[in-house]
Design an enzyme around this catalytic site. Structure first.
Site, PDB file in Angstrom:
ATOM      1  N   ASP A1448       0.836  -1.202   0.000  1.00  0.00           N
ATOM      2  CA  ASP A1448       0.000   0.000   0.000  1.00  0.00           C
ATOM      3  C   ASP A1448       0.869   1.250   0.000  1.00  0.00           C
ATOM      4  OD1 ASP A1448      -2.365   1.711   0.525  1.00  0.00           O
ATOM      5  OD2 ASP A1448      -1.479   1.893   2.499  1.00  0.00           O
ATOM      6  N   GLU A1552      -2.241  -4.760  -3.656  1.00  0.00           N
ATOM      7  CA  GLU A1552      -1.169  -4.132  -2.880  1.00  0.00           C
ATOM      8  C   GLU A1552      -0.136  -5.148  -2.412  1.00  0.00           C
ATOM      9  OE1 GLU A1552      -3.763  -0.461  -0.930  1.00  0.00           O
ATOM     10  OE2 GLU A1552      -3.725  -2.413   0.040  1.00  0.00           O
TER      11      GLU A1552
END
Length: 1656
Positions: A1448, A1552
């Site tokens: 992320d 992610e």
């Protein structure tokens, strides 16, 4: 046990004789007091507390432990009334299980007596929050419960390792002694066992008849009833029962997803899985149906109908919270069944009124109860006892006596009844029947029923339900005590515990289960003439008589054993070690806490619940039983870092084997650091949150009312910082001085000759004559910059250290006078309270006039300095002077004049641009209103011109707007008329009459350029502060050059076009106020304002409807609202809308195709080296300039860049350094690191609060000219007193003292008196005046933003390594951990656990690598990236959660860098919007589905598969297009129900986690990650950059017909709810959004509203 203190005879605190005898005994030794209910045991306990209270004052603590939550506040209140010591009360509804040691220490420091449930006290001991040696007294209420693993017994087992002399005194209180059925022959043995448990001996009164006067001795009766229903409607009753039995069979056949347990691929050999949850839901539903069946049989048709209603409500609540479709459907089917059964019953009874229905269709048992109540509570007696002549006016003595007698009789005959039932629902249903009886049968209108049941408060389920139920119980008891109700239908919560008044009648509706129940229920009948009824089925008459006989024999035997034998009884000693301390397996002990065989399983479950998990996965441990059933293996869930399966030792039973395995697992968890020293799971609140290594500058400020630290609303004073280069630099004689020349050049085009006025100004500005800074310090090289006069843009170059020279004292004096003339008389910037600075502090330099000499060097214009000590006053000359005036070009051309006829108020000066021989006063006036200039002056000013032939002067006004910081064209569009008039006046083509003007000798070129000085000096000061900070960083960490190498220049300061005007956006600001708890993604038609609605606020009168007491009239909405209120997180009232809302037009697929050309978009920042000159000076200045400064640059764009880099580095550091922390803990710690509060503390450590430029430049209001200041002592005094800075304008300082820089004693005295007599300042912050006090007000968030912007500047100028070193210097990250060598140069460790088999789980995964266009070198990263927490078969790696945490941050950083470099035309707001549109779970999930990554994810949750499948179908129907319709889909964090999730977070997480895996596998190569992901995201990046998708809130403002109304929000635990009202079809509807922050919740609310808006 009941609390006897409410008895009038006892609350006066006078001991009864037997209490005194027992009191003397308990003072000497550990004792168990055995006395009947109502005999005053609590009194003895409080007396002992008082007796031992001296040790409380020496630091010891007393604990009073009760068995139920309801008793806590009751006992605490009694102790407070009789003790001067502070008393604290603690029960499970306070969520105490999550209190830290620090919280408990604070409680222990504030309270000396602590009342709590025993489990809480046990937890305190086990977790090391207190030691037994720190306690002087332990009181155990209802101590007969201390058997087996009950918390009281566990507490006593902890005495084993506490020396006898340090053990606290023990006092047990009991009315029964025996916990269950006990044959009278075993009474002695049971009593002795209790004595061993409490290391005490039992004591009672020697004369029980005396006690009997104070306790209970009711008249006992048995009422028999026929169990079989024989009334009318029997066939209908049986038919209804048959329906319910078929429903049970239906439930048994269903396999619920929520009960599935997925076995492991590698379970231990020779073991079987213990599926404790198998058919759990089936059993739960069958129990509900069985409950209905029982109540129909027990109560008949009328009561059965009420039972159906009660369980329909229960099922509606369960259905609402069900998380999968199958379970919801089954609940719906059962609700339908109960509705049908109730309809059958109601139809059968419909021909009769309710009164008849009750008497005709109730069971024999219910009718017997009604008969008992009618007999024992006769209506006539109640009426007669209180009847008197209310109309009599006789106030005689006889009347008063009669009145008092009647009142006493009324009290004596006042009936109060308790009906004890076995089941909780029985209490509610019997209450409903009695309530209907009261309302419909006038023979029973004297009864007023209520009910009370106990409740269990789950410490792991932090809801409002426990607190609300507790409150309602207290209210119920209060109504009963006050006589507002007179019948209480109760479960066993009243048998022992809650204090109630003396009851006339106690009815045991279900016969006593055991001796304890018999004794304690009977003990409630405490009135002198009370009755105790036991209702028994005729079919059980014989067995009951035997039981009843046993109860009475046991009661007598207890008295025989104890009464009269107190002195002879011996304290147990020899048997204790074998019975109390005989451990099957020793506890695991840390330095301060322990876990035992009994508490181990609870701790394991607590640990599992603390692991990060999504809405679709419930993490639980798996237990495997060996085939010989002597040992158990325990396997923790996937997210736990402990990967091994733990084998417990062999034990004698399955129960002990499970406990042993759990205890061994607890030991290993602690040794791995997964449990802290108090043997508690870290949860999301990791111990790192308190780490001084990670947060060396964090301050635990005392929280006060008002804005929180780190927020934008929290503003504080900071000492104003001034450049060191311009401080302590006052020119002095015989000191080497430096001349820093200010060179100006026009950057605007040269005007042509048709505009002579502007041409003259242009030529003047081009001249070399100008000003310079003279100081005793050298100046570093500064970047060039621009200023903006009304004529155009000027370039400014500071020629630093242009000349070195020395001056005499006379020269210094002349320079001082010139500075006063320049800034006081010419620019009028010296305030009346300011004085010349003789202390040589900040800004102590001089400004001198200079000219470029023939040798190319700048020279000081000494003649100008000496000839212009003062400017002439603007006064009217005499007639002679006017007559003698010669007007020639030689005298007036390019000179400065000012009309004297306008007086001192006008203050406007002009430069003569031409002497016009062709114009005279007689020439025609430009306006038709006047015939000539002479006529104009005569009519308007009453002036006569003497020399009528003199040529007129063509002039151009010198602008009085000396703020030249910003281009004039960028000022706000809506200017005031006064300002507009001033601008027109400056450009007005004006001609003046020379004899009506004052002519100044001061050179016009210097006058004109002098108006630029405040802006230039302001900018120079800002640049010097930026440069000094840059040099400091370069010296201390070696990033950037300390001095710019010769021949190099700094990049000029260029204006950011997007800083010139504020972006015009809808007013989206919502003030933070109260939160509406409750509802996500749902709508209500025209509700009341939720802020004032009873559904949402809990302040006494705004609670949900009590659905149990209003069961007959409650609506479905009220049931769901009740559930919303008590739930945490608070959830919706109504069912969610369908995911797919209509069809979408097909469009071209945007997926990446294999035949597309290879793309290679590099990010330049990633290639920037740390070894260069470092960040540009102007970018340091940009980072230090807030948007509130209204300058040509601000920090917003750099802040975005720095924010993303900080997230990446903090994520990488936490990921690599703390391998045992889960994603939730990592996120929590990172949140604190990058939070504004922590950044604020880091910023003030480097004095950013004083360095940053945060206020609008105001040269005429808050700028201090060089070598001038406020009197220093006055400055210090005003900073310490609370008076308004505006008082400075009231000070009277003589001019000569101001110019000398020294104040007389009289002046100082006057100033002090002014300050003393001044009113206290209540206005707060005065930003326009604070500069004079050398302070500035800065919000915490502004400083935090400055830290991030500074990081962004160093990232641009010195690359990742340089910016990382800056993070260490700022102490945002520990410099030892955040060094480039440690964080960036070490290769990541493999994700594979020792002995793990990777390839077993990677079959077919090569296709995923092809889709990514990346080949993994270490495939353990790939396996980890695709492993969901539910896929327990993978024991080779962790699940993806940690990789998702890292990925992320990686994607956020890369996308932010690309946007920053490639989208420079975007405003800061658009840049943020674009970043948000690209970096979010919805976009990532859509890209995951488009590229088919989800097909490779490994998970075993059916519920998760369903929601993934729904989203995949949705995207396939739309051809995988990602636009605003997709962006407004709801994410998991934006709703609180799994069914409302439209975009499963797991899909975005996968996107992610793959980025994190590539980042690690490639050796932290960000360019490689970007190569892969730019290819995947190129379409969205290109399209969104062309047209930035609007965020949901902004989109709602544009699409809503009327302005949406966002209501205030209030944080509630970990969630925030924001409501928004939108008009749809002329009616306002409300939508509710959830989020971790107010911004996220507001966005979610907007999404919900957008879904319902009709398309435009």
């Amino acid at each position: 046990m009941s609390m006897e203190m409410e008895d009038d005879t006892q609350d006066d605190f006078k001991p009864r004789p037997y209490q005194e005898l027992l009191m003397n005994l308990v003072k000497q030794q550990n004792t168990i007091i055995y006395l009947p209910t109502g005999s005053g045991k609590t009194f003895i306990a409080v007396m002992l507390i008082k007796e031992l209270s001296p040790s409380l004052d020496r630091g010891k603590r007393s604990f009073f432990m009760v068995n139920t939550v309801a008793l806590v506040s009751q006992q605490a209140a009694y102790i407070r009334r009789h003790s001067h010591h502070s008393v604290g009360e603690y029960s499970g509804d306070l969520n105490l299980d999550f209190w830290t040691k620090e919280v408990w220490q604070q409680e222990l420091s504030q309270n000396q007596i602590l009342v709590m449930t025993c489990q809480i006290f046990l937890n305190m001991l086990m977790h090391g929050y207190i030691d037994l040696s720190e306690i002087n007294l332990l009181i155990f209420d209802e101590c007969h419960h201390a058997v087996n693993d009950q918390p009281m017994r566990q507490v006593m087992q902890l005495f084993e390792h506490c020396p006898r002399e340090l053990q606290p005194r023990i006092l047990g209180l009991t009315a029964t002694l025996l916990n269950s059925n006990c044959k009278f022959g075993r009474v002695k043995e049971e009593v002795r066992s209790l004595e061993k448990t409490f290391l005490s001996k039992v004591a009672t009164c020697e004369n029980m008849p005396v006690v009997g006067r104070y306790s209970t001795n009711p008249d006992e009766k048995v009422v028999f009833f026929d169990e079989e229903y024989s009334g009318p409607g029997l066939s209908i009753l049986n038919e209804g029962l048959e329906y319910l039995k078929k429903a049970q069979n239906f439930v048994d056949c269903i396999l619920f997803d929520s009960d599935e347990v997925v076995a492991h691929g590698h379970r231990p050999p020779n073991t079987t899985l213990l599926n404790t949850g198998y058919k759990k839901t089936n059993k739960k539903l069958n129990n509900i149906l069985m409950d209905v069946i029982i109540h129909i049989n027990m109560l008949g048709l009328f009561g059965g109908s009420q039972a159906c209603v009660a369980h329909i409500i229960q099922l509606q609540r369960l259905r609402k919270n069900a998380e999968d479709k199958i379970t919801k459907d089954v609940f719906s089917a059962l609700i339908t069944t109960l509705v049908a059964v109730r309809k059958m019953f109601e139809d059968e009874m419909s021909d009769y009124e309710v009164k008849t229905q009750i008497h005709k269709y109730s069971s024999h048992k219910m009718l017997k109860l009604i008969e008992v109540l009618k007999t024992a509570m006769p209506k006539d007696n109640l009426e007669d006892s209180t009847k008197m002549d209310d109309d009599s006016d006789d106030m005689s003595e006889n009347y008063v006596s009669h009145h008092l007698a009647c009142e006493k009789k009324g009290k004596e005959n006042k009936f109060c009844t308790i009906v004890f039932v076995e089941r909780r629902f029985t209490a509610k249903i019997v209450y409903l029947v009695l309530k209907a009886l009261r309302e419909e049968d006038k023979d029973f209108n004297h009864i007023n029923p209520d009910f009370i049941v106990g409740f269990n408060n789950n410490p792991f389920n932090d809801t409002r339900e426990g607190s609300l139920t507790k409150k309602w119980i207290e209210c119920t008891v209060k109504r009963f005590l006050k006589g507002e109700t007179n019948i209480l239908v109760a479960s066993d919560v009243l048998e022992e515990g809650i204090d109630i008044q003396k009851c006339n009648l106690v009815v045991k509706f279900d016969m006593p289960k055991n001796y304890r129940s018999y004794i304690q229920s009977k003990g409630r009948a405490r009135h002198q003439s009370s009755k105790y009824y036991m209702m028994v089925s005729c079919s059980l008459a014989s067995p009951f008589r035997l039981k009843y006989q046993g109860y009475t024999q046991t009661e007598k035997e207890v008295q025989n054993v104890l009464v009269g034998c107190t002195e002879e009884r011996q304290e147990p000693e020899d048997e204790i070690a074998t019975e109390l301390y005989d451990h099957v397996m020793p506890p695991y002990v840390t330095t301060c806490s322990k876990v035992t065989l009994v508490s181990a399983i609870t701790l394991i479950n607590w640990y599992c619940s603390s692991l990060a998990q999504d809405k679709f996965t419930q993490l639980t441990p798996l237990w495997y039983m060996s085939k010989n059933k002597t040992s158990v293996h325990l396997q923790l869930p996937m997210p736990s870092p402990m990967r091994d399966i733990v084998e417990g030792p062999e034990m004698s039973t399955k129960k002990l084997a499970k406990r042993a395995a759990a205890l061994e697992t607890c030991r290993r968890l602690h040794q791995m650091g997964l449990l802290n020293e108090h043997l508690l799971p870290h949860g999301t609140n990791s111990d790192l949150l308190d780490s001084s290594d990670l947060f060396p500058l964090y301050v635990d400020e005392e929280q006060e009312d008002g804005p929180q630290p780190g927020s934008g609303k929290r503003k504080r004073y900071h000492p104003k910082a001034f450049p060191l280069t311009l401080s302590k630099c006052r020119p002095m004689e015989e000191v080497e001085l430096y001349l820093h020349a200010i060179e100006l050049r026009p950057l605007y085009p040269r005007p042509d000759h048709s505009n002579n006025r502007k041409l003259v100004f242009y030529n003047l500005l081009k001249r070399s004559d100008g000003f310079a800074i003279l100081s005793s310090k050298m100046m570093p090289k500064l970047c060039d910059f621009s200023i903006y006069m009304n004529v155009g843009e000027l370039g400014v170059h500071i020629e630093n250290n242009a000349v070195r020279l020395q001056v005499t004292q006379n020269d210094v004096d002349a320079l001082g006078r010139f500075n006063v003339m320049l800034f006081d008389e010419l620019l009028k910037l010296m305030k009346p309270f300011m004085m010349v600075d003789t202390d040589n502090e900040e800004n102590s330099y001089f400004v001198v006039p200079v000219r470029l000499g023939e040798d190319g060097c700048h020279e000081i214009l000494w003649d100008i300095i000496r000839q212009n000590r003062n400017l002439p006053n603007i006064l009217e000359p005499s007639v002679e002077e006017r007559s003698a005036m010669q007007v020639t070009p030689e005298l007036f051309q390019d000179s400065v004049v000012a009309p004297w006829y306008r007086g001192m108020m006008t203050d406007q000066s002009y430069i003569v641009t031409c002497v016009c021989p062709h114009l005279t006063p007689a020439s025609p006036f430009p306006s038709e209103e006047y015939t000539s200039y002479e006529d104009y002056y005569k009519q308007k000013y009453k002036l006569s011109i003497i020399n009528k032939d003199q040529p007129l002067l063509e002039v151009k006004a010198i602008s009085n707007k000396i703020n030249c910081l910003r281009p004039r064209s960028t000022k706000a569009r809506n200017v005031t008329s006064k300002r507009k008039q001033q601008e027109l006046q400056e450009d007005f083509e004006e001609n003046l009459v020379a004899e009506l003007c004052v002519h100044f000798a001061f050179p016009s070129v210097l006058w004109l350029k002098a108006t630029c000085l405040p802006t230039i000096l302001h900018r120079v000061a800002n640049l010097l502060q930026a440069e000094e900070l840059r040099q400091k960083i370069a010296r201390e960490i070696g990033v950037g050059c300390t001095e710019l190498p010769p021949g190099m220049e700094w990049k000029p300061l260029s204006p950011d076009s997007f800083c010139q005007a504020k972006e015009h956006e809808p007013d989206l600001a919502i003030k933070t106020a109260s939160l509406i708890p409750g509802i996500s993604s749902m709508q209500v038609s025209e509700p009341p304002n939720p802020l004032s609605s009873t559904l949402f606020d809990w302040d006494g009168d705004k609670e949900p409807v009590d659905i149990d007491r209003n069961m007959q009239d409650v609506t479905l909405v009220e049931v769901l609202n009740y559930d919303d209120f008590i739930s945490k997180p608070l959830s919706k009232k109504f069912a969610q809308m369908s995911l797919l809302r209509g069809k979408y037009s097909p469009c071209n697929s945007a997926a990446v195709r294999d035949d597309e050309p290879e793309c290679d978009v590099q990010i330049a920042i990633l290639n920037t080296s740390m070894t260069g000159t470092g960040p540009e000076q102007c970018e340091i200045l940009q980072a230090l300039t807030s948007a509130s400064a209204n300058d040509i640059v601000n920090l917003e764009r750099l802040e975005t860049l720095g924010d993303s880099f900080l997230k990446l580095m903090s994520s990488l550091l936490l990921f690599t350094e703390y391998k045992l922390l889960g994603e939730g803990q990592l996120t929590e710690v990172k949140g604190k690191i990058i939070g504004n509060r922590n950044l604020y503390y880091c910023g003030i450590k480097q004095n950013l609060g004083g360095i940053m430029k945060v206020h609008d430049f105001g040269p005429t209001s808050d700028w201090i000219p060089p070598s001038m200041c406020l009197y220093r002592k006055l400055q210090q005094l005003m900073r310490s007193v609370k008076v308004s800075p505006n008082i400075l304008y009231e000070l009277q300082i003589p001019k000569e003292e101001r110019l000398s820089g020294k104040l007389s004693r009289d002046t100082i005295s006057d100033i002090e008196n002014k300050l003393i007599s001044a009113d206290e300042d209540r206005a707060g912050i005065h930003s326009s005046m604070e500069i004079f006090l050398s302070i500035q007000t800065v919000s915490d968030k502004t400083i935090a933003d400055g830290v991030e912007a500074l990081i962004g500047a160093y990232l641009k100028g010195s690359g990742i390594r340089g910016a990382l070193k800056l993070l260490g210097w700022l102490q945002v990250l520990p410099d030892t951990m955040a060094s480039p060598e440690r964080l960036l140069d070490r290769l990541p460790q493999t994700a594979c656990q020792p002995g793990g088999k990777i390839e077993f789980h990677l079959e077919g995964i090569g296709d995923l690598e092809r889709r990514l266009d990346y080949k993994f070198r270490d495939r353990s990263f790939l396996l980890q990236a695709v492993t969901h927490a539910s896929y327990s078969a993978n024991r080779a790696t962790d699940c993806y959660q940690r990789l998702e945490f890292l990925g992320d941050a990686v994607l956020d950083f890369l996308i932010t860098c690309h946007i920053y470099e490639s989208c420079g035309l975007l405003t800061p707001g658009e840049l943020t919007d674009l970043r948000s549109a690209l970096v979010n779970n919805v976009t990532f999930a859509s890209l995951t589905v488009r590229n088919g990554f989800h097909k490779f994810m490994k998970y075993t949750s059916p519920k998760l598969m369903d929601v993934v499948d729904s989203f995949v179908k949705f995207q396939e129907e739309r051809n995988h297009v990602i636009n605003e319709e997709v962006i407004i889909l709801l994410e998991e964090e934006e709703t609180n129900l799994a069914e409302a999730v439209e975009v499963p977070k797991v899909l975005g997480d996968l996107f992610e986690s793959l980025a994190g895996a590539i980042y690690l596998d490639s050796g932290l190569n960000l360019q490689e990650v970007w190569r892969v992901y730019y290819r995947l995201m190129r379409t969205e990046i290109v399209e969104f950059s062309k047209c930035v998708p609007k965020q949901p809130v902004r989109l709602l403002y544009e699409r809503a017909g009327q302005k949406p109304k966002f209501l205030p929000s209030r944080p509630h635990d970990d969630v925030v709810v924001v409501p928004v009202g939108v008009f749809i079809n002329g009616k306002r509807r409300w939508f509710y959004g959830f989020g971790k922050t107010k911004t996220q919740a507001k966005r979610a609310a907007a999404k919900c509203a957008l879904k319902e808006l009709p398309p435009k």
